[in-house]
Design a protein around this motif. Sequence first.
Motif, PDB file in Angstrom:
ATOM      1  N   LEU A   1     -10.052  -4.362  -6.717  1.00  0.00           N
ATOM      2  CA  LEU A   1     -10.355  -3.254  -5.803  1.00  0.00           C
ATOM      3  C   LEU A   1     -10.746  -1.998  -6.584  1.00  0.00           C
ATOM      4  CD1 LEU A   1      -7.364  -3.758  -3.314  1.00  0.00           C
ATOM      5  CD2 LEU A   1      -9.748  -4.422  -2.967  1.00  0.00           C
TER       6      LEU A   1
ATOM      7  N   LEU B   1      -6.310   1.781  -2.241  1.00  0.00           N
ATOM      8  CA  LEU B   1      -7.609   1.129  -2.033  1.00  0.00           C
ATOM      9  C   LEU B   1      -7.471  -0.171  -1.240  1.00  0.00           C
ATOM     10  CD1 LEU B   1      -9.061   1.553  -5.659  1.00  0.00           C
ATOM     11  CD2 LEU B   1      -9.555   2.969  -3.643  1.00  0.00           C
ATOM     12  N   MET B   2      -6.216  -0.616  -1.053  1.00  0.00           N
ATOM     13  CA  MET B   2      -6.002  -1.894  -0.359  1.00  0.00           C
ATOM     14  C   MET B   2      -6.421  -1.774   1.102  1.00  0.00           C
ATOM     15  SD  MET B   2      -2.314  -2.628  -2.182  1.00  0.00           S
ATOM     16  CE  MET B   2      -1.669  -3.617  -0.877  1.00  0.00           C
ATOM     17  N   ARG B   3      -7.110  -2.794   1.588  1.00  0.00           N
ATOM     18  CA  ARG B   3      -7.529  -2.788   2.991  1.00  0.00           C
ATOM     19  C   ARG B   3      -6.448  -3.401   3.887  1.00  0.00           C
ATOM     20  NH1 ARG B   3     -13.139  -5.412   3.813  1.00  0.00           N
ATOM     21  NH2 ARG B   3     -12.268  -7.009   2.439  1.00  0.00           N
ATOM     22  N   THR B   4      -5.504  -4.042   3.256  1.00  0.00           N
ATOM     23  CA  THR B   4      -4.371  -4.602   4.003  1.00  0.00           C
ATOM     24  C   THR B   4      -3.099  -3.905   3.544  1.00  0.00           C
ATOM     25  OG1 THR B   4      -4.197  -6.316   2.331  1.00  0.00           O
ATOM     26  CG2 THR B   4      -5.419  -6.871   4.339  1.00  0.00           C
ATOM     27  N   SER B   5      -2.034  -4.129   4.284  1.00  0.00           N
ATOM     28  CA  SER B   5      -0.805  -3.395   3.969  1.00  0.00           C
ATOM     29  C   SER B   5      -0.127  -3.895   2.698  1.00  0.00           C
ATOM     30  CB  SER B   5       0.178  -3.495   5.137  1.00  0.00           C
ATOM     31  OG  SER B   5       0.550  -4.846   5.338  1.00  0.00           O
TER      32      SER B   5
ATOM     33  N   LYS C   1     -14.469   0.059  -6.924  1.00  0.00           N
ATOM     34  CA  LYS C   1     -14.651   1.512  -6.751  1.00  0.00           C
ATOM     35  C   LYS C   1     -15.354   2.119  -7.963  1.00  0.00           C
ATOM     36  CE  LYS C   1     -11.975   5.775  -6.070  1.00  0.00           C
ATOM     37  NZ  LYS C   1     -12.768   6.299  -4.944  1.00  0.00           N
TER      38      LYS C   1
ATOM     39  N   ARG D   1       0.871  -1.182   0.000  1.00  0.00           N
ATOM     40  CA  ARG D   1       0.000   0.000   0.000  1.00  0.00           C
ATOM     41  C   ARG D   1       0.905   1.229   0.000  1.00  0.00           C
ATOM     42  NH1 ARG D   1      -4.485  -0.351   4.295  1.00  0.00           N
ATOM     43  NH2 ARG D   1      -2.732  -0.025   5.708  1.00  0.00           N
TER      44      ARG D   1
END
Lengths: 71, 780
Positions: free
Chosen positions: B568, B605-609, B572, B490
């Motif tokens: 991702l 947009l990543m929810r994780t690193s 969006k 990210r």
Amino acid sequence: MESKKNAICKFLRARNPYGMMEGGEQPWLLLDDANTICWCINSAGGVGPDNGLVSTSGCREGRSCFVSDEL
Amino acid sequence: MDTRKEKLPYGIPGHNLSEIERDIPVNEPPAWPVNKDLNLIGKRVKRIDALDKVTGKAKYTSDLKLPGMLYAKMLRSTVPHAVISSIDISKAKQLKGVHAIHLIQNEEKDGEENENGKYPMVKYVGQPIGGIAAESLAIAKDALALITVKYEEKPFVIDLGSAMLKDAPIVFKQPIKQQEDGGDVGETHDGSKGEGNVRGPSTSSFFGGPRGDLEVGFQDADVIVENTYRTQVHTHMPLETHGVVVDWRPDMMTVYASTQNTAAVRNEMASIFGLPKSKVRVICEFMGGGFGAKHSAGSFGPMAANLAKKTGRPVWLMLDRQEEHIAEGNRPNSVQFLKIGAKKDGTLTAIQQRSHGTAGVGLGAGVGRIAQILYACPNFATEQYDVLTNAGPGAAWRAPGNVQGAFGLEQAIDELAEKLDVDPLAYRDIIDKSEVRKVERERGAKLFDWSRRKAPGSGEGVIKKGLGVGQSTWPRFVTLDSSVEVKVHRGGGVEIRSSVQDIGTGTKTVLAQVVAEELGLEVEQVTVNIGDTFFPVGPGSGGSVVTGSITPPARNAAFEAKKELLKLVAKKWETDSSNLSMKNGEVFNDKDASQKMSFKEATGLMRTSQISKVESRSDDYGGFQQPWGLAYGDLGSVQFAEVSVNTDTGFVKVDRIVAAHSCGRPLNIGQLESQINGGVIQGVSYALYENRVMDNSTGHMMNANVDQYKTPFSMEIPQIDTLIVEEYNARSSTDAYGIGEPANIATAAAIANAVYNAIGVRIYEIPITPASILTALNKV
């Protein structure tokens, strides 16, 4: 060509000329007998701990320095 | 279904380029187009580590300095064959600064005296006996001089010819018996059994065995060529010598190694010291070259580990140049008998080959493959013998056996062409079935201007010009133990991880290119962290396997990471991810030009690193010739040599080499040229200069240095023009292969043929020296 596990000493490495078996699961796989450098990683050379020649046909059960892969 | 149909480029642009449909694994990325339609692949991309290397920022194993590190030196034998009766280390132990001495000893069984004695028997000068760890290298060297080794010397034999005699000293304690010690069962050419120091013959390999009937083949021949060719022992001369730094802590053994194979060193050290592989970490961040002898921990790796264990401190153990020459491997020599028959139209009817070579106290001196494979011939047989001698062991050396074999075969083919009164290049058009070499001959001959070639020895004046050609083949190998992790962080960073090492060939850069191409980024946006066994397993750098093995999983991992990232973005934009693509550092909606964002924004947009994907090498599309990874096709090459021979002094100058090569889809033209340049220079050196000279009366190598072991200097290196033939085989997601071995195989043969063309007398032995030229011309 030899691939049967445990038939060959765990310390034998067949340094075959094609660079692909070192690090693999069959480090003794003999692809081309004529070009393969056989090496004992225990004695660190082409001469075994018993002063004999290191080879895929010689480094087998029954030789005094043989160590099974199962150990 | 686990597969899908995919059309891929197939053939050679400008010659026979087409498409072929193959069944490929369903999760593989779509086929890349040919290189001209790609952004980074097939281009001259600068090495990503070039600045670090030229500024000295790059740290090699020999540069390492760890806190508390000790320096080690190995004790080596000074006689070629002996039983060690005693070793006195008392004075060395007392030297200030010496921390540990480790002697190699035979293991004793409980309560039994070892029948082999306390120490291993010495079988060559330079054999490791022990090692010393001290606070400085100078102290370690001083301590070595204080050790006294008493030898009970035994008869020995150094040169190949003497070792083959019936009454020669026996290198091993028992004479070699053919059936027990390898090779194929059968009688030797003269009816005797392989025995004494002679092992063999090897008559077959996984490439096949004898075929047809030699006798019938030679009866069918209108023309026969029959000669013996000789090549020398060639030692390894990488810029960085063999060596390691071992840091053995209670929970982990870390080995910093100058190695071509981090995984092999890890596996060996784990086996030797009874450790789980997970407790051994091998790191090779930068590597100063290796040509086949650096695939293992050698003897120096365990020695450094033993010293580290004894002292509890990191131990640095790099070999010096003399040790490299005498103990860390060499290309065996060869005496090759070749008999080749052909019909009047040039068709080959029979090839018989018989070779003897010595890898010292080791095996592997055969040279037969190239005569077996290069040209179609219905009747073929080879007998390859190892001759054991009291000299340092052989090791793989850039296309083992093939370089020696090509020197003989490609001269014999020229001799056959001359007997048939056919131009040697045109003759290869008749007998060579390889499509890629046909193109290489056509394009190479044009670049080289082969039409200048005159009749052998017909030049005027003292300095005579000659032109020659040599060909080669190398199999396409793939190592399935080849995995890559691609991480997208990210914030925009992209990282590649694998245990594969870059031995100086540019593996880091091609990995960055492949991932950057897939993600539509610049090479500089990709960080490559390789050469560490804590990362997914990679192949050893040997056999020209790396590019063909590791780039497909790199692309596939990048493709999987891209798919996840695009999902991702698609969410969006409320569209389907299949509508999206990535190019020039941006994500696009192919169906809505208004929708685009930067790669960096997309990673936001990543929810994780991170997105992390690991992929391994899959089977080739269409499978392998052999299940463990022998791919279809060959890496063909044709090299042209132009030489000037001074017929008064015997001095040979190689003026120019045109090297035409194929390696599937070329990935980085600059790096390919660099590797080919290196292979050609080594070939020139092999043909004219390098030669291990042994003293047969003492067993010592007399030129174990960089002064008398001659290699070419800049003024002796010819103009090298490379010609890379793009060839699509449709076998993987990158369809790329290596060039390491092929670049080196044909050079010496091409030079030998050019020398013949210059002076009209054929030289059957390398290195070709002024003395051999003058002898051939009857001037001495």
